[in-house]
Write a protein that holds these residues in place. Structure first.
Motif, PDB file in Angstrom:
ATOM      1  N   ALA A  39       1.591  -4.353   0.368  1.00 42.52           N
ATOM      2  CA  ALA A  39       0.230  -3.963   0.005  1.00 42.52           C
ATOM      3  C   ALA A  39       0.271  -2.806  -0.977  1.00 42.52           C
ATOM      4  CB  ALA A  39      -0.569  -3.559   1.250  1.00 42.52           C
ATOM      5  N   GLN A  40      -0.569  -2.885  -1.993  1.00 41.73           N
ATOM      6  CA  GLN A  40      -0.647  -1.798  -2.958  1.00 41.73           C
ATOM      7  C   GLN A  40      -1.212  -0.539  -2.305  1.00 41.73           C
ATOM      8  OE1 GLN A  40      -2.253  -2.762  -6.922  1.00 41.73           O
ATOM      9  NE2 GLN A  40      -2.405  -4.894  -6.241  1.00 41.73           N
ATOM     10  N   LYS A  41      -0.635   0.606  -2.641  1.00 39.95           N
ATOM     11  CA  LYS A  41      -1.108   1.916  -2.182  1.00 39.95           C
ATOM     12  C   LYS A  41      -1.069   2.071  -0.666  1.00 39.95           C
ATOM     13  CE  LYS A  41      -4.046   2.577  -6.234  1.00 39.95           C
ATOM     14  NZ  LYS A  41      -5.398   2.951  -6.745  1.00 39.95           N
ATOM     15  N   ASP A  81       7.859   6.847   1.555  1.00 37.57           N
ATOM     16  CA  ASP A  81       6.426   7.153   1.479  1.00 37.57           C
ATOM     17  C   ASP A  81       5.541   5.914   1.568  1.00 37.57           C
ATOM     18  OD1 ASP A  81       6.865   5.972  -0.954  1.00 37.57           O
ATOM     19  OD2 ASP A  81       5.815   7.488  -2.135  1.00 37.57           O
ATOM     20  N   GLN A  82       6.127   4.765   1.947  1.00 41.01           N
ATOM     21  CA  GLN A  82       5.331   3.548   2.020  1.00 41.01           C
ATOM     22  C   GLN A  82       5.480   2.883   3.392  1.00 41.01           C
ATOM     23  OE1 GLN A  82       5.319   0.876  -1.328  1.00 41.01           O
ATOM     24  NE2 GLN A  82       6.115   2.439  -2.717  1.00 41.01           N
ATOM     25  N   VAL A  83       4.431   2.133   3.758  1.00 38.21           N
ATOM     26  CA  VAL A  83       4.419   1.425   5.033  1.00 38.21           C
ATOM     27  C   VAL A  83       4.006  -0.025   4.789  1.00 38.21           C
ATOM     28  CG1 VAL A  83       3.931   3.469   6.416  1.00 38.21           C
ATOM     29  CG2 VAL A  83       2.032   2.096   5.522  1.00 38.21           C
ATOM     30  N   SER A  84       4.234  -0.859   5.793  1.00 40.40           N
ATOM     31  CA  SER A  84       3.885  -2.273   5.694  1.00 40.40           C
ATOM     32  C   SER A  84       3.514  -2.788   7.076  1.00 40.40           C
ATOM     33  CB  SER A  84       5.057  -3.079   5.128  1.00 40.40           C
ATOM     34  OG  SER A  84       4.751  -4.458   5.054  1.00 40.40           O
ATOM     35  N   VAL A  85       2.474  -3.618   7.141  1.00 42.19           N
ATOM     36  CA  VAL A  85       2.034  -4.156   8.426  1.00 42.19           C
ATOM     37  C   VAL A  85       2.734  -5.468   8.734  1.00 42.19           C
ATOM     38  CG1 VAL A  85      -0.230  -3.060   8.289  1.00 42.19           C
ATOM     39  CG2 VAL A  85       0.070  -5.374   7.398  1.00 42.19           C
ATOM     40  N   GLY A  86       2.963  -5.713  10.013  1.00 40.46           N
ATOM     41  CA  GLY A  86       3.417  -7.004  10.494  1.00 40.46           C
ATOM     42  C   GLY A  86       2.298  -7.613  11.316  1.00 40.46           C
ATOM     43  N   MET A  87       1.605  -8.593  10.764  1.00 37.57           N
ATOM     44  CA  MET A  87       0.425  -9.147  11.430  1.00 37.57           C
ATOM     45  C   MET A  87       0.256 -10.616  11.059  1.00 37.57           C
ATOM     46  SD  MET A  87      -1.889  -9.655   8.786  1.00 37.57           S
ATOM     47  CE  MET A  87      -3.462  -9.658   9.623  1.00 37.57           C
ATOM     48  N   MET A  88      -0.648 -11.290  11.783  1.00 39.95           N
ATOM     49  CA  MET A  88      -0.975 -12.686  11.497  1.00 39.95           C
ATOM     50  C   MET A  88      -2.487 -12.848  11.489  1.00 39.95           C
ATOM     51  SD  MET A  88      -0.194 -15.768  10.749  1.00 39.95           S
ATOM     52  CE  MET A  88       1.586 -15.810  11.040  1.00 39.95           C
ATOM     53  N   PRO A  89      -3.060 -13.297  10.360  1.00 38.19           N
ATOM     54  CA  PRO A  89      -4.504 -13.558  10.337  1.00 38.19           C
ATOM     55  C   PRO A  89      -4.825 -14.861  11.052  1.00 38.19           C
ATOM     56  CG  PRO A  89      -3.529 -14.169   8.243  1.00 38.19           C
ATOM     57  CD  PRO A  89      -2.418 -13.557   9.063  1.00 38.19           C
ATOM     58  N   ALA A 107      -3.496  -0.885   5.189  1.00 39.61           N
ATOM     59  CA  ALA A 107      -3.956  -2.060   4.454  1.00 39.61           C
ATOM     60  C   ALA A 107      -5.252  -1.720   3.735  1.00 39.61           C
ATOM     61  CB  ALA A 107      -4.171  -3.243   5.405  1.00 39.61           C
ATOM     62  N   ASN A 108      -5.554  -2.501   2.697  1.00 41.72           N
ATOM     63  CA  ASN A 108      -6.784  -2.324   1.933  1.00 41.72           C
ATOM     64  C   ASN A 108      -7.196  -3.664   1.332  1.00 41.72           C
ATOM     65  OD1 ASN A 108      -5.055  -2.626  -0.361  1.00 41.72           O
ATOM     66  ND2 ASN A 108      -4.609  -0.426  -0.267  1.00 41.72           N
ATOM     67  N   LEU A 129      -2.208  -8.328  -2.659  1.00 43.95           N
ATOM     68  CA  LEU A 129      -0.871  -8.069  -2.140  1.00 43.95           C
ATOM     69  C   LEU A 129       0.188  -8.346  -3.203  1.00 43.95           C
ATOM     70  CD1 LEU A 129      -1.101  -9.666   1.445  1.00 43.95           C
ATOM     71  CD2 LEU A 129      -1.555  -7.302   0.738  1.00 43.95           C
ATOM     72  N   ARG A 130       1.340  -7.680  -3.036  1.00 45.24           N
ATOM     73  CA  ARG A 130       2.454  -7.867  -3.972  1.00 45.24           C
ATOM     74  C   ARG A 130       3.548  -8.755  -3.382  1.00 45.24           C
ATOM     75  NH1 ARG A 130       3.264  -1.491  -5.202  1.00 45.24           N
ATOM     76  NH2 ARG A 130       3.747  -1.615  -2.968  1.00 45.24           N
ATOM     77  N   LYS A 131       3.222  -9.471  -2.309  1.00 51.71           N
ATOM     78  CA  LYS A 131       4.223 -10.319  -1.655  1.00 51.71           C
ATOM     79  C   LYS A 131       4.660 -11.451  -2.570  1.00 51.71           C
ATOM     80  CE  LYS A 131       5.319 -10.392   2.202  1.00 51.71           C
ATOM     81  NZ  LYS A 131       6.513  -9.889   2.869  1.00 51.71           N
ATOM     82  N   ARG A 132       5.939 -11.886  -2.398  1.00 56.25           N
ATOM     83  CA  ARG A 132       6.465 -12.982  -3.186  1.00 56.25           C
ATOM     84  C   ARG A 132       6.291 -14.329  -2.502  1.00 56.25           C
ATOM     85  NH1 ARG A 132       6.768 -12.122  -8.115  1.00 56.25           N
ATOM     86  NH2 ARG A 132       8.343 -13.774  -8.303  1.00 56.25           N
ATOM     87  N   HIS A 133       5.914 -14.325  -1.231  1.00 60.06           N
ATOM     88  CA  HIS A 133       5.723 -15.575  -0.503  1.00 60.06           C
ATOM     89  C   HIS A 133       4.644 -16.409  -1.199  1.00 60.06           C
ATOM     90  CE1 HIS A 133       4.674 -18.395   2.679  1.00 60.06           C
ATOM     91  NE2 HIS A 133       5.760 -18.011   3.343  1.00 60.06           N
TER      92      HIS A 133
END
Length: 254
Positions: free
Chosen positions: A168-170, A101-109, A14-15, A19-23
């Motif tokens: 997330a970008q990058k 080559d990409q990853v994504s986090v599953g989290m809740m703020p 993450a950075n 974000l590029r999410k559509r939600h």
């Protein structure tokens, strides 16, 4: 655990980029830097599973065991280390070839705040309509005219996933040349057996101790345990012999 059989990779999880999410509430949302640091702190206490495409209904293919907030082009980002065991070799092959080559986090703020007025989409005043439409009670629309959500505080970081395109970008898996995690020269582990490169064209061996990469608490504890065992066993044998000699001398004295 045979640590030399593990394939270890470094990735940006993450950075602070939008974000590029559509939600509706995550369009253009940004992480708070303190949130990145909270994620690193959580991971220092307990590792999290590595999944495929956020599929939590199946067992993980690996574990995420180390995280640090580092600067990349003067911007903070959360770097992680994860490992794949030998039985997950097909996924390692996909990473090594650059296919994945990409990853994504599953989290809740803890909070999802409107950038304009601070309305909390997770607060007591938020309703289902706010979340589904991405519109706060002041009428600000997330994802439009620069309005976005600010993700503040960490409730829980559940998992990291290999994905075809991350929200997330990058958020990418890194090659050796772009590694940011600190060296751990005292680990005693050959980095060539731990750190796999993203692309075959970057698989040139690196000379000297500068090639040693941080392998996280997992590796350091295992190395320390092996070192302690090698040192303690002869000391224990000597103590046992001294004890037996003392007991024999005491019996003779009596």
């Amino acid at each position: 655990v045979d640590v030399e059989s593990l394939s270890i990779y470094e990735a940006t999880a993450a950075n602070l980029l939008p974000l590029r999410k559509r939600h509706p509430i995550y369009k253009g949302a940004v992480f708070n830097e303190d949130l990145l640091r909270a994620m690193a702190v959580q991971l220092s206490a307990e590792s999290i599973p590595l999944h495929i495409m956020h599929d939590n209904d199946v067992l993980p293919i690996g574990r995420v065991f180390h995280a640090e907030v580092v600067l990349n082009n003067s911007q903070p980002e959360l770097r992680t280390l994860f490992f794949l065991p030998p039985e997950s070799g097909k996924f390692a092959n996909l990473i090594d070839s650059g296919t994945v080559d990409q990853v994504s986090v599953g989290m809740m703020p803890k909070k999802i705040l409107c950038s304009e007025c601070g309305f909390d989409y997770l607060g007591a005043d938020a309703g289902w309509e706010n979340v589904m439409d991405g519109v706060c009670n002041e009428g600000h629309v997330l994802g439009e005219r620069g309005v976005h959500a600010r993700l503040v505080g960490l409730d829980r970081w559940y998992e990291l996933s290999l994905v075809n395109s991350g929200g997330a970008q990058k958020a990418r898996i890194h090659s050796r040349g772009t590694s940011k995690l600190a060296p751990l020269a005292a680990s005693g582990i050959d980095p060539e057996t731990l750190f796999l490169t993203l692309s075959s064209k970057e698989m040139t061996p690196m000379a000297g101790t500068a090639a040693t990469f941080e392998a996280g608490e997992l590796v350091t504890r295992l190395v320390a345990a092996e070192t302690f065992k090698a040192t303690a066993e002869p000391q224990l044998a000597k103590l046992q012999a001294d004890l037996e000699a003392s007991q024999a001398e005491l019996a003779t004295t009596k």
